[in-house]
Design a protein around this motif. Sequence first.
Motif, short mmCIF file in Angstrom:
data_model
loop_
_atom_site.label_atom_id
_atom_site.label_comp_id
_atom_site.label_asym_id
_atom_site.label_seq_id
_atom_site.Cartn_x
_atom_site.Cartn_y
_atom_site.Cartn_z
N PRO A 32 -7.48 -7.26 27.26
CA PRO A 32 -6.11 -7.56 26.80
C PRO A 32 -5.45 -8.69 27.57
CG PRO A 32 -6.16 -5.51 28.09
CD PRO A 32 -7.59 -5.91 27.84
N SER A 33 -6.01 -9.04 28.73
CA SER A 33 -5.42 -10.12 29.54
C SER A 33 -5.93 -11.50 29.15
CB SER A 33 -5.71 -9.87 31.02
OG SER A 33 -7.12 -9.89 31.27
N VAL A 34 -6.86 -11.58 28.20
CA VAL A 34 -7.40 -12.87 27.77
C VAL A 34 -6.28 -13.74 27.20
CG1 VAL A 34 -8.87 -14.02 26.07
CG2 VAL A 34 -9.75 -12.09 27.37
N CYS A 35 -6.21 -14.97 27.65
CA CYS A 35 -5.19 -15.91 27.16
C CYS A 35 -5.71 -16.56 25.88
CB CYS A 35 -4.90 -16.98 28.22
SG CYS A 35 -4.20 -16.33 29.74
N ARG A 36 -4.99 -16.36 24.77
CA ARG A 36 -5.46 -16.82 23.46
C ARG A 36 -4.66 -18.03 22.98
NH1 ARG A 36 -3.74 -13.49 20.14
NH2 ARG A 36 -2.79 -11.89 21.44
N THR A 37 -5.39 -18.99 22.40
CA THR A 37 -4.79 -20.16 21.76
C THR A 37 -5.43 -20.34 20.40
OG1 THR A 37 -4.46 -21.25 23.89
CG2 THR A 37 -4.34 -22.64 21.93
N VAL A 38 -4.63 -20.55 19.35
CA VAL A 38 -5.19 -20.74 18.01
C VAL A 38 -4.68 -22.06 17.43
CG1 VAL A 38 -3.35 -19.39 16.90
CG2 VAL A 38 -5.53 -19.72 15.73
N LEU A 39 -5.58 -22.84 16.82
CA LEU A 39 -5.23 -24.09 16.16
C LEU A 39 -5.57 -23.94 14.68
CD1 LEU A 39 -5.83 -24.89 19.23
CD2 LEU A 39 -6.25 -27.18 18.34
N HIS A 64 -10.26 -16.94 28.75
CA HIS A 64 -9.47 -17.67 27.75
C HIS A 64 -10.24 -17.77 26.44
CE1 HIS A 64 -7.76 -18.99 31.58
NE2 HIS A 64 -6.67 -19.38 30.94
N LEU A 65 -9.51 -17.75 25.34
CA LEU A 65 -10.10 -17.87 24.00
C LEU A 65 -9.33 -18.94 23.22
CD1 LEU A 65 -11.96 -16.87 21.70
CD2 LEU A 65 -10.20 -15.16 21.17
N VAL A 66 -10.07 -19.92 22.69
CA VAL A 66 -9.47 -20.97 21.86
C VAL A 66 -10.15 -20.93 20.50
CG1 VAL A 66 -8.89 -23.41 21.65
CG2 VAL A 66 -9.11 -22.38 23.93
N VAL A 67 -9.37 -20.74 19.44
CA VAL A 67 -9.92 -20.58 18.09
C VAL A 67 -9.32 -21.63 17.16
CG1 VAL A 67 -10.16 -19.03 16.11
CG2 VAL A 67 -10.23 -18.11 18.44
N SER A 68 -10.16 -22.20 16.31
CA SER A 68 -9.67 -23.15 15.31
C SER A 68 -10.29 -22.84 13.96
CB SER A 68 -10.03 -24.58 15.71
OG SER A 68 -9.66 -25.48 14.68
#
Length: 227
Positions: A154-161, A128-132
């Motif tokens: 490519p399967s990494v679950c991405r979240t951006v804030l 998982h990747l969380v970016v802010s």
Amino acid sequence: MVSHPANVADKIQQRQRASLLAIGTANPANCIRQDDYTDWYFRVTKSDHLHDLKTKMRRMCDRSGIKKRYFHHSERTILDHPVLLSGQQLPSLDARQDILATAVPELAAAAAKDAIAEWGRPASDITHLVVSTYSGAHMPGADLHLASLLGLGPSVCRTVLYLQGCTAGSSVLRVAKDIAENNPGARVLVACAELTLVFFRAPGSFPGTIAMQGHVRRRSERRRGRR
């Protein structure tokens, strides 16, 4: 809203807790000592004639407790993009966004690579990747560019804030903790990246400019949290 019965939730909590396994930091390449910053700022913005403002800003810098400032932008950046000094915010927005679109992910990647090296496992193990960031808001976003720079799968679950302001650091760590504790085997990479170009303008062009330039210091710092 979906919830688990209390006894099930207790078992999940006992089985899996998030841990911070490594931290990486990075700064932009350009550094100016605080003692030199007022002269540099008024020179590159062609504002040396504003003596009262310059005196006021020097006094603020002297009292700020800041020792050094790190920037992505340089005098060359300002010469190439004179619109950055405009008192009009909107005309300069495209120029700022164009620069930040690549600069933010690159800075985040520098810190993330440091953290991954400390962690001691391959980047491909990240799930998982969380970016802010407050510095820009693009689609495709900084999360996608960062994943590409790091070679994440490519399967990494991405979240951006985007545009979380001063709450960003705690927000992304909270999101990462929730992900890690509710996804068995999760390895979460957290990246917070900021560049002060989004605030940079000539003195007197916008209310509060002198206060921002005198006191605001954004440490460009990426934090990596993984279960």
